[in-house]
Scaffold this motif. Sequence first.
Motif, PDB file in Angstrom:
ATOM      1  N   GLU A   1     -37.193  57.265  12.845  1.00 40.69           N
ATOM      2  CA  GLU A   1     -37.646  58.384  13.679  1.00 40.69           C
ATOM      3  C   GLU A   1     -36.824  59.642  13.397  1.00 40.69           C
ATOM      4  O   GLU A   1     -37.359  60.759  13.327  1.00 40.69           O
ATOM      5  N   ALA A   2     -35.511  59.474  13.200  1.00 42.25           N
ATOM      6  CA  ALA A   2     -34.652  60.613  12.890  1.00 42.25           C
ATOM      7  C   ALA A   2     -35.031  61.227  11.549  1.00 42.25           C
ATOM      8  O   ALA A   2     -35.106  62.458  11.407  1.00 42.25           O
ATOM      9  N   LEU A   3     -35.304  60.397  10.558  1.00 38.48           N
ATOM     10  CA  LEU A   3     -35.685  60.910   9.237  1.00 38.48           C
ATOM     11  C   LEU A   3     -36.989  61.694   9.306  1.00 38.48           C
ATOM     12  O   LEU A   3     -37.138  62.755   8.666  1.00 38.48           O
ATOM     13  N   ARG A   4     -37.946  61.179  10.074  1.00 41.71           N
ATOM     14  CA  ARG A   4     -39.219  61.899  10.220  1.00 41.71           C
ATOM     15  C   ARG A   4     -39.007  63.242  10.913  1.00 41.71           C
ATOM     16  O   ARG A   4     -39.610  64.254  10.543  1.00 41.71           O
ATOM     17  N   SER A   5     -38.132  63.266  11.898  1.00 40.03           N
ATOM     18  CA  SER A   5     -37.907  64.518  12.632  1.00 40.03           C
ATOM     19  C   SER A   5     -37.246  65.578  11.752  1.00 40.03           C
ATOM     20  O   SER A   5     -37.390  66.778  12.001  1.00 40.03           O
ATOM     21  N   PHE A   6     -36.518  65.128  10.714  1.00 37.74           N
ATOM     22  CA  PHE A   6     -35.856  66.062   9.795  1.00 37.74           C
ATOM     23  C   PHE A   6     -36.676  66.300   8.521  1.00 37.74           C
ATOM     24  O   PHE A   6     -36.201  66.939   7.587  1.00 37.74           O
ATOM     25  N   ASP A   7     -37.908  65.755   8.495  1.00 35.81           N
ATOM     26  CA  ASP A   7     -38.789  65.883   7.325  1.00 35.81           C
ATOM     27  C   ASP A   7     -38.139  65.339   6.053  1.00 35.81           C
ATOM     28  O   ASP A   7     -38.246  65.935   4.968  1.00 35.81           O
ATOM     29  N   VAL A   8     -37.482  64.201   6.197  1.00 31.79           N
ATOM     30  CA  VAL A   8     -36.871  63.534   5.036  1.00 31.79           C
ATOM     31  C   VAL A   8     -37.738  62.339   4.661  1.00 31.79           C
ATOM     32  O   VAL A   8     -37.980  61.447   5.490  1.00 31.79           O
ATOM     33  N   ALA A   9     -38.218  62.328   3.433  1.00 32.46           N
ATOM     34  CA  ALA A   9     -39.066  61.233   2.974  1.00 32.46           C
ATOM     35  C   ALA A   9     -38.247  59.941   2.868  1.00 32.46           C
ATOM     36  O   ALA A   9     -37.139  59.946   2.343  1.00 32.46           O
ATOM     37  N   GLU A  10     -38.825  58.846   3.362  1.00 32.18           N
ATOM     38  CA  GLU A  10     -38.147  57.551   3.310  1.00 32.18           C
ATOM     39  C   GLU A  10     -38.375  56.900   1.940  1.00 32.18           C
ATOM     40  O   GLU A  10     -38.763  55.743   1.828  1.00 32.18           O
ATOM     41  N   GLU A  11     -38.104  57.645   0.923  1.00 32.61           N
ATOM     42  CA  GLU A  11     -38.274  57.162  -0.445  1.00 32.61           C
ATOM     43  C   GLU A  11     -36.890  56.978  -1.064  1.00 32.61           C
ATOM     44  O   GLU A  11     -36.114  57.926  -1.187  1.00 32.61           O
ATOM     45  N   LEU A  12     -36.603  55.755  -1.447  1.00 30.46           N
ATOM     46  CA  LEU A  12     -35.260  55.446  -1.945  1.00 30.46           C
ATOM     47  C   LEU A  12     -35.124  55.805  -3.421  1.00 30.46           C
ATOM     48  O   LEU A  12     -36.005  55.525  -4.231  1.00 30.46           O
ATOM     49  N   GLN A  13     -34.010  56.432  -3.748  1.00 30.92           N
ATOM     50  CA  GLN A  13     -33.640  56.735  -5.122  1.00 30.92           C
ATOM     51  C   GLN A  13     -32.638  55.672  -5.594  1.00 30.92           C
ATOM     52  O   GLN A  13     -32.017  54.987  -4.794  1.00 30.92           O
ATOM     53  N   LYS A  14     -32.451  55.562  -6.903  1.00 35.56           N
ATOM     54  CA  LYS A  14     -31.423  54.686  -7.461  1.00 35.56           C
ATOM     55  C   LYS A  14     -30.293  55.552  -7.994  1.00 35.56           C
ATOM     56  O   LYS A  14     -30.538  56.520  -8.710  1.00 35.56           O
ATOM     57  N   TYR A  15     -29.082  55.179  -7.629  1.00 31.73           N
ATOM     58  CA  TYR A  15     -27.937  55.969  -8.063  1.00 31.73           C
ATOM     59  C   TYR A  15     -26.902  55.049  -8.725  1.00 31.73           C
ATOM     60  O   TYR A  15     -26.515  54.017  -8.155  1.00 31.73           O
ATOM     61  N   ALA A  16     -26.476  55.417  -9.932  1.00 35.49           N
ATOM     62  CA  ALA A  16     -25.464  54.654 -10.660  1.00 35.49           C
ATOM     63  C   ALA A  16     -24.081  55.076 -10.154  1.00 35.49           C
ATOM     64  O   ALA A  16     -23.648  56.214 -10.378  1.00 35.49           O
ATOM     65  N   LEU A  17     -23.418  54.162  -9.469  1.00 29.85           N
ATOM     66  CA  LEU A  17     -22.151  54.466  -8.825  1.00 29.85           C
ATOM     67  C   LEU A  17     -21.012  53.713  -9.519  1.00 29.85           C
ATOM     68  O   LEU A  17     -21.099  52.498  -9.729  1.00 29.85           O
ATOM     69  N   GLN A  18     -19.983  54.450  -9.874  1.00 32.71           N
ATOM     70  CA  GLN A  18     -18.834  53.816 -10.511  1.00 32.71           C
ATOM     71  C   GLN A  18     -17.821  53.382  -9.452  1.00 32.71           C
ATOM     72  O   GLN A  18     -17.354  54.180  -8.653  1.00 32.71           O
ATOM     73  N   LEU A  19     -17.499  52.072  -9.470  1.00 29.40           N
ATOM     74  CA  LEU A  19     -16.479  51.522  -8.585  1.00 29.40           C
ATOM     75  C   LEU A  19     -15.204  51.303  -9.396  1.00 29.40           C
ATOM     76  O   LEU A  19     -15.258  50.749 -10.493  1.00 29.40           O
ATOM     77  N   THR A  20     -14.081  51.739  -8.863  1.00 29.38           N
ATOM     78  CA  THR A  20     -12.806  51.551  -9.557  1.00 29.38           C
ATOM     79  C   THR A  20     -11.867  50.705  -8.691  1.00 29.38           C
ATOM     80  O   THR A  20     -12.186  50.375  -7.537  1.00 29.38           O
ATOM     81  N   TYR A  21     -10.717  50.426  -9.227  1.00 26.44           N
ATOM     82  CA  TYR A  21      -9.681  49.690  -8.500  1.00 26.44           C
ATOM     83  C   TYR A  21      -9.378  50.353  -7.161  1.00 26.44           C
ATOM     84  O   TYR A  21      -9.160  49.679  -6.150  1.00 26.44           O
ATOM     85  N   HIS A  22      -9.411  51.669  -7.133  1.00 28.71           N
ATOM     86  CA  HIS A  22      -9.045  52.421  -5.925  1.00 28.71           C
ATOM     87  C   HIS A  22     -10.105  52.308  -4.836  1.00 28.71           C
ATOM     88  O   HIS A  22      -9.828  52.624  -3.677  1.00 28.71           O
ATOM     89  N   ASN A  23     -11.303  51.844  -5.190  1.00 23.85           N
ATOM     90  CA  ASN A  23     -12.367  51.679  -4.206  1.00 23.85           C
ATOM     91  C   ASN A  23     -12.408  50.268  -3.628  1.00 23.85           C
ATOM     92  O   ASN A  23     -13.234  49.984  -2.762  1.00 23.85           O
ATOM     93  N   LEU A  24     -11.536  49.395  -4.110  1.00 26.63           N
ATOM     94  CA  LEU A  24     -11.535  48.009  -3.661  1.00 26.63           C
ATOM     95  C   LEU A  24     -10.460  47.785  -2.600  1.00 26.63           C
ATOM     96  O   LEU A  24      -9.421  48.442  -2.600  1.00 26.63           O
ATOM     97  N   LYS A  25     -10.710  46.851  -1.720  1.00 25.79           N
ATOM     98  CA  LYS A  25      -9.746  46.501  -0.688  1.00 25.79           C
ATOM     99  C   LYS A  25      -8.731  45.505  -1.249  1.00 25.79           C
ATOM    100  O   LYS A  25      -8.984  44.828  -2.256  1.00 25.79           O
ATOM    101  N   THR A  26      -7.584  45.410  -0.582  1.00 26.71           N
ATOM    102  CA  THR A  26      -6.519  44.512  -1.046  1.00 26.71           C
ATOM    103  C   THR A  26      -7.030  43.095  -1.239  1.00 26.71           C
ATOM    104  O   THR A  26      -6.800  42.470  -2.283  1.00 26.71           O
ATOM    105  N   GLU A  27      -7.747  42.566  -0.246  1.00 21.07           N
ATOM    106  CA  GLU A  27      -8.230  41.198  -0.314  1.00 21.07           C
ATOM    107  C   GLU A  27      -9.178  41.000  -1.481  1.00 21.07           C
ATOM    108  O   GLU A  27      -9.183  39.943  -2.120  1.00 21.07           O
TER     109      GLU A  27
END
Length: 434
Positions: free
Chosen positions: A91-117
């Motif tokens: 409902e919030a997306l519709r109120s802001f006129d944002v299309a519920e169409e998903l894009q694909k994004y290539a995201l780089q994960l590094t050591y710094h993005n990982l948790k200790t465990e």
Amino acid sequence: MEQKMYRPPPHVRGMTCLDREAFTQTITVPALRVPTGVLNKVVKSLRKSTIQRPGLPRVVHDQEECKEFRLVLLDPHKVTSPASFTEDESEALRSFDVAEELQKYALQLTYHNLKTEEVLEAVLPQGQDVTSAFSRVGHIAHMNLREHQLPYRNLIGQVIIDKNPGITCVVNKTNIIDSTYRNFKMEMLAGEENMVAKVKENGVTYQFDFSRVYWNPRLSTEHQRVVQLVQRGDAVFDVFAGVGPFAIPAARLGATVVANDLNPESYKWLQHNCRLNKVESKVRTFNLDGRAFIQGPLKQELPALLKEKKRVHVVMNLPALALEFLDAFRGLLHHQSPCDEDLPTVYCYCFSKDDNPETEVVERASRSLGFPLEGRSSVHFVRNVAPNKDMLCVRFSLPKEILQQNQLQNDKSVKKLQTAQSCTDRKTLAWLSP
């Protein structure tokens, strides 16, 4: 998308020397193309569905490099299709006129993005326990590693430093606590070899060499509990004072404190911490064996304190041995007969592995003191220090019969004690009755 996307690459398994670059990987995550004019409102509305990783942005530039749009990155475990959005989010997306169409994004994960465990789970042998737990003492992280973790100890230490701001030194406990000075040998795992820590506990600042004195941050609540029982004008005798976690707060509350520790290093830092907290005029310090302290400074001052009807507290925080010192209270008074309400209160710490620890420690305290404490004492559970091993505090008022016991009576009590210790029937403690 599978949960394994958040895990480091498999080739880091078995790593013993930390190679941060080896943890880098690229994953594909869903994203929404959002006009910049409503960006903040959309991010707020989708806060439960956006990606949440250390060091990762939730908003990135549009892949088409259009200044009028941004991409909001979504958590691939929560959003796999437009149907994954909740009714309120849609409902919030519709109120802001944002299309519920998903894009694909290539995201780089590094050591710094990982948790200790996550890092340690990827490195250590599969199926083995992974621990990132440590006790923090100022800038020092104190760990207690298990056997299978030791080959990775230096890597573990470096990861702890990387993932915990303010930690610059990581050590591992290598043996049990020494019962005499209550310190233990430590092995440096990573960071700077600076063992002089500065900590703040319950509003009080302490400084000490962690490698040469005893300090346990898990006892903060217990320190506060006992100190809160002390009132202005009371007298406190701290038999095994360490660097002052009981003595200094009590002095700050207006008590007169006499503190002792056998360890020369603890004695030095106790004096230092008294000056640091501006209570050196309220705390007298001694570097004696606990028994010598009880039969010396405590014995010398007790008659005058009782005559003045001062409340007297005696703290004995040496759990491995404190019960063995209770017989030192016998015969501290020879002539004066104190009133029942004036009797000193003892707080004696101990360990127990018994199935009924409260009963067991009272029995041991009774045997050592030479007087039955059943019904005349209370036992407070402090913490579990190991499987089936508890730390407890036995609290009781010193009996007049013990304080006024002469040497002849003391010798008879010792003989009775030897007899009682050879029996298993708890009712044999009746011999102690006055």
